[in-house]
Design a protein around this motif. Structure first.
Motif, PDB file in Angstrom:
ATOM      1  N   GLY A  23       2.666   2.391  -3.172  1.00  0.00           N
ATOM      2  CA  GLY A  23       1.773   2.993  -4.351  1.00  0.00           C
ATOM      3  C   GLY A  23       2.125   2.075  -5.522  1.00  0.00           C
ATOM      4  O   GLY A  23       1.765   0.922  -5.517  1.00  0.00           O
TER       5      GLY A  23
ATOM      6  N   ASN B  14      -7.209   3.728  -7.239  1.00  0.00           N
ATOM      7  CA  ASN B  14      -6.952   5.433  -7.281  1.00  0.00           C
ATOM      8  C   ASN B  14      -6.577   5.651  -8.744  1.00  0.00           C
ATOM      9  O   ASN B  14      -6.635   6.912  -9.141  1.00  0.00           O
TER      10      ASN B  14
ATOM     11  N   THR C  94       1.066  -0.994  -0.019  1.00  0.00           N
ATOM     12  CA  THR C  94       0.007   0.166   0.158  1.00  0.00           C
ATOM     13  C   THR C  94       0.962   1.102  -0.063  1.00  0.00           C
ATOM     14  O   THR C  94       0.709   2.149  -0.769  1.00  0.00           O
TER      15      THR C  94
ATOM     16  N   ASN D  95      -4.330   1.034  -4.328  1.00  0.00           N
ATOM     17  CA  ASN D  95      -3.644   1.878  -5.220  1.00  0.00           C
ATOM     18  C   ASN D  95      -4.258   1.824  -6.872  1.00  0.00           C
ATOM     19  O   ASN D  95      -4.094   2.910  -7.414  1.00  0.00           O
TER      20      ASN D  95
END
Length: 613
Positions: free
Chosen positions: A531, A580, A528, A577
């Motif tokens: 990234g 995102n 995590t 990630n």
């Protein structure tokens, strides 16, 4: 003029060569059954002959006269196809001879359970000889379904005893119980075919099941060629329909004689299956030699006679039947339950009787215990349409459409549906939402295999909370996996399996070892915080201070939890990630389109990681 009323029973002759079968038929019917000049010149029957016997009130029965020579037993079996009763002829000046016994054996194997014995040529011997032959015949038929049949002394030459024979034949055929053929498709095993000038091909034989009307289509098996029936004859006379139990001729305008030779079968389009690898239940005849698996034999089925290899199970009981495979050199068309005769080609002799169970794509193996059990159940169900439909589904071990089952059983779809509905009412089968059917026994067996497979997987992979679909398929086998894939979610859940989209199915009630969960949390935290630049397996192992093998275990655990995902190439990312990144891509698409360099800079990663994503 008296109306002719044919009886739906064909009577066949049987007996040793030159015992007077054809002469007896001629004396009874007024016509000689031999069709070829050579047969008449030599005084022996070389092929099947036909005649009919009529009484004063119009009742009529058809005869099939078969050759007696031992080299022509295959033609005798072809003639026995469709016989409802038989006339066993024994000449009193010869007595019971080898082909007498062989023909009688064939009649028993082919299921001809009713008949009478004519002690022919009594004009050539004295009464003591007749009585000796009578005792010899009675000894041969004792303990068989023929044990109580009539034995009538007669002479085809002088006419002595022929009135008694005619009376006995009438009593015999009137006593044959008609089979319920209402749910069976039309089937005509072809005994011979020929070209008729101006009409096309004519195929003849004894219709063994079902009804066919002029103008309907038939398909020849093997071959799959289809034509419309122009004309139908029964006992040599025009008829609008063909019914079971009659000598029948069909005019097939689009066929050549080579399209429907002896051994082929005429059925409605897609009404039956043909194949060359047979599952069968085999019973060796008394005194048969012990055969090795892979022995060369001849298989006589219907009017077909085909060379084959017989593959036997590794362990055989003292008495049959037992399950075996027959690998034929050519395809034959059969329905479940059809009778087979297995012969040794040289020196020729009958070896075994058989019941056809179904076609296969590979030979049985010693490990196929579940299939052997299902085949045994199928064998025991052959005489019960309801149990047979359920047992066939149990053997196939997969969901099946109605038409597929009907073509394996040689029955109409309406008849099979009725049997399945009855089987469902007693919890033998169930109907799936898409109209297919599955045996509950098959589903139960699949369920037990699932339990075993899941227990083995959990034991070898205690860190997993999902099982890859490919692993499950490999452990179950394709046939069982097909059953599992059709099971309802509630049934799978009871087995501890939850179907889900993707390449894995979730395992229910799994307890992950504490050390796996703890180490997994450490790895997830690192992924995590990394990234979109997580590093490879070696870097992850160094970071978490565990071995690379251990990292692979932890990655599988986190992937099952959907906490991480991989685009391949040994790269893993925390799911949050990637989500995102997805949101950022959607945002770009809402403006000017995807800008990969900008995304790379925004997430502080490189082309190595961005391009797979």
């Amino acid at each position: 003029m008296t109306e002719i009323k044919p009886i739906p029973v064909v009577v066949g002759t049987a007996g040793h060569i030159d015992h007077g079968k054809s002469a007896l038929v001629e004396a009874l019917c007024g016509e000689h059954p031999d069709r070829w000049a050579e047969e008449k010149e030599r005084g022996i029957t070389l092929d099947l002959g036909y005649a009919q016997l009529a009484w004063d009130d119009g009742l009529e029965v058809g005869f099939v006269d078969v050759p007696g020579h031992e080299r022509l037993v295959r033609k005798m079996v072809a003639g026995a196809t469709g016989m409802g009763a038989a006339l066993l002829v024994v000449a009193c000046d010869d007595g019971v001879m080898p082909q007498t016994r062989e023909h009688f054996e064939v009649l028993k194997v082919m299921g001809v359970r009713r008949g009478l014995v004519v002690l022919n040529k009594v004009d050539l011997v004295d009464i003591e000889t007749v009585n000796l032959v009578r005792e010899e015949v009675m000894e041969m038929i004792a303990g068989t379904p023929w044990g109580e049949c009539q034995l009538i002394p007669a002479s085809a030459k002088t006419g002595e005893g022929l009135d008694e024979v005619r009376t006995a034949i009438r009593e015999l055929v009137e006593g044959v119980t008609a089979k319920d053929e209402s749910n069976q498709i039309f089937r005509l095993p072809v005994q011979r075919s020929f070209a008729l000038h101006g009409a096309g091909t004519v195929a003849t034989g004894v219709s063994v099941a079902g009804v066919l009307a002029e103008g309907e289509k038939v398909m020849v098996l093997p071959g799959n060629k289809i034509t419309r029936v122009r004309r139908i004859q029964v006992h040599g006379r025009e008829a609008g329909c063909a019914f079971p139990g009659f000598r029948t001729a069909l005019n097939l305008p689009d066929f050549r004689p080579a399209d429907c030779p002896r051994g082929s079968v005429l059925v409605p389009p897609n009404g039956l299956e043909a194949g060359s690898l047979l599952r069968a239940a085999i019973t060796f005849l008394p005194g048969s030699p012990h055969l090795k698996s892979g022995s060369l034999v001849h298989v006589l089925a219907g009017t077909a006679a085909v060379p084959a290899q017989l593959f036997l199970p590794p362990e055989r009981p003292e008495e049959g039947p037992y399950l075996a495979d027959l690998e034929l050199s050519a395809s034959v068309a059969l329905a479940a339950g059809d009778r087979l005769l297995i012969r040794r080609p040289s020196p020729a002799r009958n070896l075994a009787s058989g019941r056809f169970l179904g076609f296969a794509v590979r030979r049985l193996k010693s490990k196929d215990e579940i299939e052997r059990s299902a085949l045994s159940e199928l064998l025991m169900s052959l005489e019960d349409p309801v149990a047979l439909a359920a047992a066939l589904l149990g053997w196939l071990a997969k969901p099946c459409h109605l038409g597929e089952l009907a073509s394996k059983l040689g029955r109409t779809e309406e008849g099979v549906l009725s049997a399945l509905e009855s089987a469902r009412s007693i919890d033998l089968v169930q109907n799936l939402d898409d109209g297919r059917w599955i045996a509950i026994q098959g589903a139960d067996a699949a369920g037990e295999q699932i339990r075993i497979a899941l227990e083995g997987f959990k034991e070898s992979c205690p860190h997993r909370t999902a099982i890859p679909v490919e692993v499950l398929r490999a452990r179950l086998g394709q046939e069982t996996f097909d059953v599992v894939s059709e099971m309802e979610a509630s049934g799978l859940a009871e087995l501890g399996l939850i179907r889900q989209a993707g390449k894995s199915w979730e395992l229910a009630d799994v307890e992950i070892p504490e050390n796996i969960a703890r180490e997994g949390d450490v790895l997830l935290e690192f992924l995590t915080t990394s990234g979109l630049s997580p590093g490879g397996v070696k870097e992850l192992a160094d970071q978490c201070q565990v071995s690379e093998d251990r990292i692979l275990v932890l990655l599988e655990y986190l992937n099952d939890q959907k906490e991480i995902l991989s685009p391949g190439k040994g790269i893993w990312f925390a799911t949050c990630n990637v989500e995102n990144l997805r949101d950022a891509v959607v945002e770009q698409l809402g403006r000017d389109g995807v800008d990969i360099p900008a995304l790379r800079d925004r997430f502080s990663t490189t082309r190595k990681f961005m391009m797979p994503l």
